[in-house]
Design an enzyme around this catalytic site. Structure first.
Site, mmCIF file in Angstrom:
data_model
loop_
_atom_site.group_PDB
_atom_site.id
_atom_site.type_symbol
_atom_site.label_atom_id
_atom_site.label_comp_id
_atom_site.label_asym_id
_atom_site.label_seq_id
_atom_site.Cartn_x
_atom_site.Cartn_y
_atom_site.Cartn_z
ATOM 1 N N LYS A 154 0.906 -1.159 0.000
ATOM 2 C CA LYS A 154 0.000 0.000 0.000
ATOM 3 C C LYS A 154 0.944 1.208 0.000
ATOM 4 O O LYS A 154 1.534 1.554 1.024
ATOM 5 C CB LYS A 154 -0.898 0.002 1.257
ATOM 6 C CG LYS A 154 -1.906 1.155 1.274
ATOM 7 C CD LYS A 154 -1.331 2.356 1.989
ATOM 8 C CE LYS A 154 -2.242 3.553 1.995
ATOM 9 N NZ LYS A 154 -2.108 4.412 0.800
ATOM 10 N N GLU A 228 9.258 2.160 10.797
ATOM 11 C CA GLU A 228 10.335 3.126 10.500
ATOM 12 C C GLU A 228 9.665 4.483 10.433
ATOM 13 O O GLU A 228 9.009 4.799 9.442
ATOM 14 C CB GLU A 228 10.985 2.808 9.146
ATOM 15 C CG GLU A 228 11.668 1.466 9.063
ATOM 16 C CD GLU A 228 12.982 1.415 9.802
ATOM 17 O OE1 GLU A 228 13.376 2.427 10.420
ATOM 18 O OE2 GLU A 228 13.614 0.355 9.779
ATOM 19 N N CYS A 262 13.878 11.064 6.341
ATOM 20 C CA CYS A 262 13.808 10.790 7.784
ATOM 21 C C CYS A 262 15.186 10.923 8.411
ATOM 22 O O CYS A 262 15.308 11.335 9.552
ATOM 23 C CB CYS A 262 13.238 9.398 8.016
ATOM 24 S SG CYS A 262 14.103 8.130 7.081
ATOM 25 N N GLU A 359 9.709 17.364 13.890
ATOM 26 C CA GLU A 359 10.508 17.048 12.709
ATOM 27 C C GLU A 359 10.211 18.101 11.636
ATOM 28 O O GLU A 359 9.045 18.397 11.366
ATOM 29 C CB GLU A 359 10.105 15.659 12.195
ATOM 30 C CG GLU A 359 10.837 15.251 10.937
ATOM 31 C CD GLU A 359 10.399 13.876 10.409
ATOM 32 O OE1 GLU A 359 9.236 13.484 10.611
ATOM 33 O OE2 GLU A 359 11.239 13.216 9.786
HETATM 34 P P1 NAP Z 1 2.409 9.226 6.258
HETATM 35 O O1 NAP Z 1 1.404 10.253 6.058
HETATM 36 O O2 NAP Z 1 2.454 8.512 7.544
HETATM 37 O O3 NAP Z 1 2.228 8.183 5.065
HETATM 38 C C1 NAP Z 1 2.992 7.000 4.986
HETATM 39 C C2 NAP Z 1 2.088 5.877 4.501
HETATM 40 O O4 NAP Z 1 1.139 5.574 5.523
HETATM 41 C C3 NAP Z 1 1.269 6.236 3.271
HETATM 42 O O5 NAP Z 1 1.145 5.090 2.472
HETATM 43 C C4 NAP Z 1 -0.062 6.640 3.868
HETATM 44 O O6 NAP Z 1 -1.120 6.489 2.963
HETATM 45 C C5 NAP Z 1 -0.170 5.651 4.994
HETATM 46 N N1 NAP Z 1 -1.043 6.061 6.086
HETATM 47 C C6 NAP Z 1 -1.241 7.299 6.580
HETATM 48 N N2 NAP Z 1 -2.088 7.244 7.628
HETATM 49 C C7 NAP Z 1 -2.433 5.947 7.803
HETATM 50 C C8 NAP Z 1 -3.273 5.256 8.713
HETATM 51 N N3 NAP Z 1 -3.921 5.896 9.681
HETATM 52 N N4 NAP Z 1 -3.395 3.921 8.592
HETATM 53 C C9 NAP Z 1 -2.740 3.267 7.632
HETATM 54 N N5 NAP Z 1 -1.923 3.858 6.733
HETATM 55 C C10 NAP Z 1 -1.757 5.183 6.821
HETATM 56 O O7 NAP Z 1 3.882 9.768 6.073
HETATM 57 P P2 NAP Z 1 4.434 10.686 4.915
HETATM 58 O O8 NAP Z 1 4.049 12.080 5.181
HETATM 59 O O9 NAP Z 1 4.046 10.099 3.605
HETATM 60 O O10 NAP Z 1 6.018 10.477 5.117
HETATM 61 C C11 NAP Z 1 6.761 11.300 5.924
HETATM 62 C C12 NAP Z 1 7.119 10.653 7.240
HETATM 63 O O11 NAP Z 1 7.729 9.382 7.026
HETATM 64 C C13 NAP Z 1 8.138 11.472 7.971
HETATM 65 O O12 NAP Z 1 7.834 11.529 9.331
HETATM 66 C C14 NAP Z 1 9.419 10.711 7.738
HETATM 67 O O13 NAP Z 1 10.419 10.961 8.666
HETATM 68 C C15 NAP Z 1 8.929 9.318 7.769
HETATM 69 N N6 NAP Z 1 9.890 8.429 7.117
HETATM 70 C C16 NAP Z 1 10.604 7.550 7.877
HETATM 71 C C17 NAP Z 1 11.559 6.742 7.298
HETATM 72 C C18 NAP Z 1 12.374 5.763 8.103
HETATM 73 O O14 NAP Z 1 13.018 4.912 7.512
HETATM 74 N N7 NAP Z 1 12.377 5.844 9.404
HETATM 75 C C19 NAP Z 1 11.783 6.823 5.930
HETATM 76 C C20 NAP Z 1 11.040 7.732 5.187
HETATM 77 C C21 NAP Z 1 10.092 8.519 5.801
HETATM 78 P P3 NAP Z 1 -1.753 7.784 2.215
HETATM 79 O O15 NAP Z 1 -0.698 8.364 1.379
HETATM 80 O O16 NAP Z 1 -2.872 7.187 1.437
HETATM 81 O O17 NAP Z 1 -2.209 8.708 3.305
#
Ligand code: NAP
Length: 454
Positions: A154, A228, A262, A359
């Site tokens: 997903k 992550e 991240c 962040e």
């Molecule tokens: P996000 O909003 O959490 O989205 C990530 C994924 O989760 C997307 O596929 C999103 O789908 C899905 N999602 C969101 N809410 C959900 C829920 N309640 N239940 C199930 N799935 C859900 O994050 P982002 O804004 O795309 O990415 C940025 C964040 O990721 C930052 O905090 C960054 O630091 C972190 N990150 C961490 C790493 C690591 O390795 N630690 C690497 C990269 C990024 P939709 O798009 O359909 O909402």
């Protein structure tokens, strides 16, 4: 927003997709379940062969995949092409080392023969973010498929064509139908999957709220998860370092992926005797970066991935300013189309400013002045996150103090934090749990089966 490709450089929507219906999702789940029963019995050499083929496809067509990433999420074309090539390294690494990492481990005991055997778990759901739209998926999928699991992706709703391209790569590489599938679904449909008995485990890379939601639902279903999540990595600068090369690395570490990584360095913690010089050089180098079209090779920083991300980042800068921070450069929202945001440097951020603990997902750096190493480590640890950290010093005692003292999943000495298929990757505190990559990563989604023979 729905599931759509919107060019962050222009704001134009160039493709939209309907989320899967319940019936379509059921068909894909049934296929994954069925595929697992065959895939688990395949031998390592067959899986390795397909992974090596995937690596070739990624390398041969890196320009095409790179252009797709850039058009959907705005990273510079050169970095997107490099990302496709990096995915090939993960495929090759697990093709060449996966069998060794999962070989039986003999352990002496009271038995005549006792050992551990690693076996696959089943279909694993991967919920992935847009920021490294290929790499995040491959670093999950290469070890998962090599271990005999099957993958269901997903992906983030703004990178649907990257998601479809990845499924196509695995299919063309020779993995049987159903071993890796992309599910074009919205976030609210994830719970249904986690409740389904055919999904064995889940991994999520993304924000804290998403991680909390997926891990708690999976926990309710007693399913293993790897998370992550976000980071606010400290970058410690100590007097024995060479300042010019450190500043160059610092700017690169903050602005990688248009600042949306991240493991980007986000908090620059500098010893007071070199602080002023660091601030001047860092600010000047940030200011000289070229903001513009991510397809243009001269561009250093492209647009942020979505308009919402830009609004949130700008709001953080305004809140920091309101609570006493100084904006040394940037901090103004540019006019015109595209989600552009200028390189921005903040200093004097009070510890009681909420932004101190947040962040910043874009090219905005926070600078801090400290008296000594102890204060630097204390400040580095004053964060809810614990993903990566980077320390710049030529003093062996300082290195050791940082390796021991910094609360993070990774400490890089005189280097920028980066993922490498050979090394474990992950965080502590609210940056998540579990590890990806290396031998540890491939063992996250396996049954560690103890065998005892009298
Ligand atoms: P996000 O909003 O959490 O989205 C990530 C994924 O989760 C997307 O596929 C999103 O789908 C899905 N999602 C969101 N809410 C959900 C829920 N309640 N239940 C199930 N799935 C859900 O994050 P982002 O804004 O795309 O990415 C940025 C964040 O990721 C930052 O905090 C960054 O630091 C972190 N990150 C961490 C790493 C690591 O390795 N630690 C690497 C990269 C990024 P939709 O798009 O359909 O909402």
């Amino acid at each position: 927003m729905g599931i759509a490709s919107i060019n962050p450089a222009t704001g134009q929507t160039f493709a939209t997709f309907q989320p899967l219906s319940a019936d379509e999702m059921e068909k894909k789940l049934a296929l994954a379940h069925h595929a697992f029963h065959a895939h688990r019995k395949s031998c390592f050499s067959q899986r390795a062969h397909a992974l090596l083929r995937a690596a070739e496809i990624l390398e041969n067509e890196s320009q095409r995949f790179g252009a797709l990433m850039t058009s959907e999420m705005g990273k510079t074309l050169s970095s997107a092409v490099a990302e496709a090539k990096k995915c090939a390294t993960a495929c090759r690494y697990y093709a060449e080392n996966g069998e060794r990492h999962l070989a039986d481990e003999v352990i002496s005991s009271s038995a005549s023969r006792s050992f551990v055997r690693y076996q696959p778990l089943g279909p694993v759901l991967a919920v992935m973010p847009w920021n490294f739209p290929f790499w995040q998926v491959f670093r999950f999928a290469a070890p998962a498929l090599m271990a005999g699991n099957v993958g269901l992706l997903k992906h983030a709703s703004n990178v649907p064509q990257c998601a479809l391209a990845i499924e196509e790569i695995f299919t063309r590489a020779g993995f049987e139908e159903g071993i890796f599938q992309t599910l074009l679904i919205e976030a609210h449909q994830v719970d249904t999957l986690l409740d389904d008995g055919r999904i064995a485990a889940a991994t999520l890379t993304g924000s804290e709220p998403a991680g909390r939601s997926v891990a708690s639902r999976a926990g309710r279903n007693i399913k293993k998860t790897v998370l992550e999540l976000g980071g606010s990595d400290p970058f410690l600068v100590l007097p024995s370092t060479d300042l010019d090369s450190t500043v160059k690395a610092a700017v690169g570490a903050r602005t990688i992926n248009n600042g949306q990584s991240c493991i980007a360095a986000k908090r620059f913690i500098v010893e007071e005797t070199i602080y002023d010089e660091f601030e001047n050089k860092f600010t000047a180098t940030m200011k000289a970066l070229q903001l513009g079209d991510p397809m243009d090779p001269a561009t250093d920083i492209g647009p942020l991935a979505t308009a919402k991300i830009r609004e949130e980042l700008h709001d953080q800068v305004l809140r920091a300013k309101k609570t006493g921070a100084k904006v040394l450069i940037g901090g103004e929202m540019p006019a015109g189309p595209g989600n552009y945001y200028p390189p921005t440097v903040l200093s004097d951020i009070p510890r009681d400013s909420p932004v101190f603990y947040e962040e910043l997902f874009g090219p905005v750096a926070m600078l801090f002045r400290v008296c000594n190493l102890d204060e630097a480590i204390e400040l580095a640890n004053d964060s809810p996150f614990g993903l990566g950290s980077s320390v710049w010093t030529n003093d062996a005692d300082e290195m050791e103090a940082c390796i021991n003292g910094i609360e993070a999943g990774q400490v890089f000495i005189n280097g920028q934090v980066a993922s490498d298929p050979r090394l474990p990757f992950g965080g502590v505190k609210r940056s998540g749990f579990g590890r990806e990559l290396s031998a540890i990563g491939i063992r996250e989604f396996v049954n560690v089966k103890t065998v005892w023979c009298k």
